[in-house]
Design a protein around this motif. Structure first.
Motif, mmCIF file in Angstrom:
data_model
loop_
_atom_site.group_PDB
_atom_site.id
_atom_site.type_symbol
_atom_site.label_atom_id
_atom_site.label_comp_id
_atom_site.label_asym_id
_atom_site.label_seq_id
_atom_site.Cartn_x
_atom_site.Cartn_y
_atom_site.Cartn_z
ATOM 1 N N UNK A 93 56.101 -80.283 -23.235
ATOM 2 C CA UNK A 93 55.752 -79.249 -22.266
ATOM 3 C C UNK A 93 55.387 -77.952 -22.974
ATOM 4 N N UNK A 94 56.154 -77.589 -24.009
ATOM 5 C CA UNK A 94 55.865 -76.368 -24.756
ATOM 6 C C UNK A 94 54.514 -76.469 -25.449
ATOM 7 N N UNK A 95 54.225 -77.619 -26.023
ATOM 8 C CA UNK A 95 52.945 -77.820 -26.697
ATOM 9 C C UNK A 95 51.795 -77.727 -25.702
ATOM 10 N N UNK A 96 51.960 -78.305 -24.526
ATOM 11 C CA UNK A 96 50.922 -78.210 -23.503
ATOM 12 C C UNK A 96 50.691 -76.764 -23.079
ATOM 13 N N UNK A 97 51.775 -75.992 -22.948
ATOM 14 C CA UNK A 97 51.634 -74.586 -22.580
ATOM 15 C C UNK A 97 50.907 -73.804 -23.671
ATOM 16 N N UNK A 98 51.263 -74.056 -24.927
ATOM 17 C CA UNK A 98 50.579 -73.369 -26.032
ATOM 18 C C UNK A 98 49.108 -73.747 -26.098
ATOM 19 N N UNK A 99 48.815 -75.016 -25.891
ATOM 20 C CA UNK A 99 47.433 -75.470 -25.904
ATOM 21 C C UNK A 99 46.651 -74.813 -24.771
ATOM 22 N N UNK A 135 43.456 -72.365 -25.102
ATOM 23 C CA UNK A 135 42.180 -72.598 -24.411
ATOM 24 C C UNK A 135 41.802 -71.393 -23.552
ATOM 25 N N UNK A 136 42.788 -70.780 -22.893
ATOM 26 C CA UNK A 136 42.505 -69.591 -22.079
ATOM 27 C C UNK A 136 41.979 -68.457 -22.947
ATOM 28 N N UNK A 137 42.599 -68.243 -24.103
ATOM 29 C CA UNK A 137 42.129 -67.201 -25.016
ATOM 30 C C UNK A 137 40.725 -67.506 -25.507
ATOM 31 N N UNK A 138 40.479 -68.758 -25.835
ATOM 32 C CA UNK A 138 39.160 -69.163 -26.327
ATOM 33 C C UNK A 138 38.106 -68.977 -25.237
#
Length: 68
Positions: free
Chosen positions: A38-44, A48-51
């Motif tokens: 879940x943490x990895x999905x949130x970071x990803x 993506x949002x920043x990109x």
């Protein structure tokens, strides 16, 4: 013969205890894996949002870094 049966019962008891302990360990590890996923999905998703916003390392794509 009775001694052998008692010995087997004792061994079985220890094996059941070990199995319970191992099962608890596996359950805890699966919970940790789920949490890390879940943490990895949130970071990803944040990446993506920043990109998508054009941000790179906190800077906008067309913005010069402070050392220029």
């Amino acid at each position: 013969m009775e001694d052998r049966i008692n010995e087997l019962e004792i061994k079985l008891s220890f094996q059941e205890d070990l199995l319970d302990t191992l099962n608890q360990t596996v359950v805890l590890q699966q919970q940790q894996i789920d949490s890390l996923q879940r943490q990895l999905q949130m970071l990803y998703q944040q990446f993506r949002d920043m990109k998508d916003r054009g941000e790179e390392g906190g800077l906008l794509a067309n913005e010069r870094p402070p050392h220029y």
